[in-house]
Design an enzyme around this catalytic site. Sequence first.
Site, short mmCIF file in Angstrom:
data_model
loop_
_atom_site.label_atom_id
_atom_site.label_comp_id
_atom_site.label_asym_id
_atom_site.label_seq_id
_atom_site.Cartn_x
_atom_site.Cartn_y
_atom_site.Cartn_z
N LYS A 52 1.39 38.84 -29.77
CA LYS A 52 2.64 38.12 -29.97
C LYS A 52 2.74 37.66 -31.42
CE LYS A 52 2.86 36.86 -25.16
NZ LYS A 52 2.33 35.98 -24.12
N GLN A 96 0.98 30.13 -22.74
CA GLN A 96 0.40 31.28 -22.04
C GLN A 96 -0.15 30.85 -20.67
OE1 GLN A 96 0.49 34.46 -23.20
NE2 GLN A 96 -0.54 35.21 -21.38
N ASP A 119 10.41 31.89 -22.40
CA ASP A 119 9.86 32.58 -21.23
C ASP A 119 10.81 32.48 -20.04
OD1 ASP A 119 7.43 33.97 -21.23
OD2 ASP A 119 6.24 32.13 -21.38
N1 GUN Z 1 0.97 35.38 -18.49
C1 GUN Z 1 1.23 36.63 -18.06
N2 GUN Z 1 2.50 37.00 -18.38
C2 GUN Z 1 3.03 35.95 -19.03
C3 GUN Z 1 4.32 35.71 -19.61
O1 GUN Z 1 5.23 36.54 -19.59
N3 GUN Z 1 4.48 34.49 -20.18
C4 GUN Z 1 3.50 33.55 -20.21
N4 GUN Z 1 3.76 32.39 -20.79
N5 GUN Z 1 2.30 33.73 -19.68
C5 GUN Z 1 2.08 34.93 -19.10
#
Ligand code: GUN
Length: 280
Positions: A52, A96, A119
Amino acid sequence: MSIIDGKKVASHIKDKLAAEVKILKTKTGKTPGLAVVLVGDDPASAVYVKNKNKTCTNIGFQSFEHILSENTSEDKLLNLINDLNNDDQVNGILVQLPLPSHISSKKILVAINPQKDVDGFHLENVGRLVTGNALFKPCTPAGIIKLLDEYKIEIEGKNAVIIGRSNIVGKPVSFLLLERNATVTICHSRTKDLSSLSRSADILIAAIGKPNFVTPDMVKNNAVVIDVGINRLDGKLVGDVDFASVSKQASFITPVPGGVGPMTIAMLMENTFQAFKNSL
Ligand code: GUN
């Protein structure tokens, strides 16, 4: 059978974003910013967070990385989120998941300013999504819809079957498909006779995190198969779909890696850019 090239589609999206960022930067003197928060040292999460940040830098975003130790308290994390909510340089905040078990993810997600919730996991944004008023569509589900559109795969009137009911993929992608007039079935670990349901799918989405779970006997001829799984098996990345055998039967299929995965990050960048534009 055609392979859906998520890497290529994601790459186009990122190129387009980079060009738009450049123009808006010149015009406003401002730069979109994404804060990514990781608690603990789960190796898979660490890889996602690194990707990211790298993508942010590549397309001209500011990236704020906050890596906290596994034993970070809930209060400390809430304080950080409060700081990020009040930081004008931060347009998007991503925490995350999963979080360590002593931290309530529910409490953390609702602490994020919904306008910065790229998100789309804040309860307000979930409600907006369900009612067709999304501010930010969750990244993996949005990426799946984008792939279907990019390959001109019709959604309206189709039977879409989703295996997996997670808050991150299964549930939100169901609502996005419903919004596009698909007939949606969600299957999960307690579903009876999963195969007969999955065989009714024109569009089959697997999001359960079980390596090679979907086999040809579960798939209708010429179905579109979307594999959201990222599993490590004998040192190799494999999806939830047994690609070698199912690909012979599908009309379209996403590979792992290089299918849905790259789209998740591309959609995160789109959401962050949207949050940035909303803030101007
Ligand atoms: N863990 C697995 N996929 C995701 C996601 O799309 N966003 C976040 N914040 N954590 C994750």
